[in-house]
Design an enzyme around this catalytic site. Structure first.
Site, PDB file in Angstrom:
ATOM      1  N   SER A 103       0.845  -1.252  -0.003  1.00 15.27           N
ATOM      2  CA  SER A 103      -0.005   0.340   0.093  1.00 15.27           C
ATOM      3  C   SER A 103       0.852   1.248   0.036  1.00 15.27           C
ATOM      4  CB  SER A 103      -1.043  -0.066   1.162  1.00 15.27           C
ATOM      5  OG  SER A 103      -1.371   1.241   1.566  1.00 15.27           O
ATOM      6  N   TYR A 116      -1.488   2.425  11.078  1.00  9.82           N
ATOM      7  CA  TYR A 116      -1.473   1.549   9.968  1.00  9.82           C
ATOM      8  C   TYR A 116      -0.410   1.970   9.062  1.00  9.82           C
ATOM      9  CZ  TYR A 116      -3.486  -0.326   5.222  1.00  9.82           C
ATOM     10  OH  TYR A 116      -3.555  -0.741   4.439  1.00  9.82           O
TER      11      TYR A 116
END
Length: 225
Positions: free
Chosen positions: A136, A149
């Protein structure tokens, strides 16, 4: 037939990558925690003439990882691993709970590391292989309301880049895929993204990754709304 293991293969990007790789004559080992979703992907691969095994696996359980890797190695030649499974909780850092922090690192970081550690001996034995880590763009830069995250994804980035250097000159390749948001069930229980439908589909992202697997780094930015 060479086998590729995919974590989080029941939905989203894991499913779409599994469908694409199955068409390249790999036997797909579909892993995840939801058996009915894995079974549905296996059926789709079988119906298209591919080959797959659905195998329940809990990335939070190190012994389960070790046992399943050994089990797979006894019946298949392990060629690859796609570390796709991921978990995200979003919001102001001060509001993220200790449990949420631990769960993100347990799945995103330790799940990836433990899976790679369990599979690598078989790749080394065969002197070839591919490890694809789905990271990501949260592993490239910090983002508002994604502190923990992003931290977990930065860890996976460092892990991947280090192994690229460690195995440089061998036939074992490590590829990092950095993509922006996708329109997947990942957002179902989150209000962090107002309209996930503006993102690329998992199938589109999977296609881009598949077409660029010769690279060590694949960056796919989000579509602008």
């Amino acid at each position: 037939m060479k086998a590729i293991i995919v974590t989080g293969a029941g939905t989203g990007l894991g499913k779409e990558l599994s469908l694409l790789l199955a068409k390249q004559d790999y036997h797909m080992i579909l892993t995840g925690r939801t058996e009915d979703k894995l079974a549905a992907v296996k059926e789709q691969i079988d119906q298209s003439g591919g080959s797959a095994t659905a195998l329940p696996l809990d990335l939070r359980n190190l012994e389960d990882i070790k046992e399943k890797a050994l089990l797979i190695s006894k019946t298949h030649e392990i060629y690859g691993l796609v570390n796709n499974a991921g978990l995200g909780y979003f919001g102001p850092f001060s509001e993220i709970t200790d449990t949420e922090m631990e769960e993100m690192f347990q799945t995103n970081v330790f799940g990836t590391i433990h899976m790679t550690k369990a599979v690598l001996p078989y790749l080394e034995q065969n002197r070839e292989g591919l490890v694809l880590n789905i990271v990501s763009t949260a592993g490239l830069r910090g983002k508002k309301n994604e502190a923990v995250y992003c931290s977990s994804k930065f860890a996976v980035r460092g892990f991947t880049e280090s192994l690229q250097k460690e195995y440089e000159g061998t036939e074992i390749r490590f590829v990092a895929a950095y993509m922006g948001g996708m329109d997947t069930p990942f957002w179902d229980d989150s209000e962090h993204v107002a309209d996930p439908t503006r993102f690329r589909s998992a199938a589109e992202v999977a296609g881009i990754i598949f077409d660029n697997l010769e690279k060590t780094e694949i960056v796919i930015e989000s579509k602008k709304s």
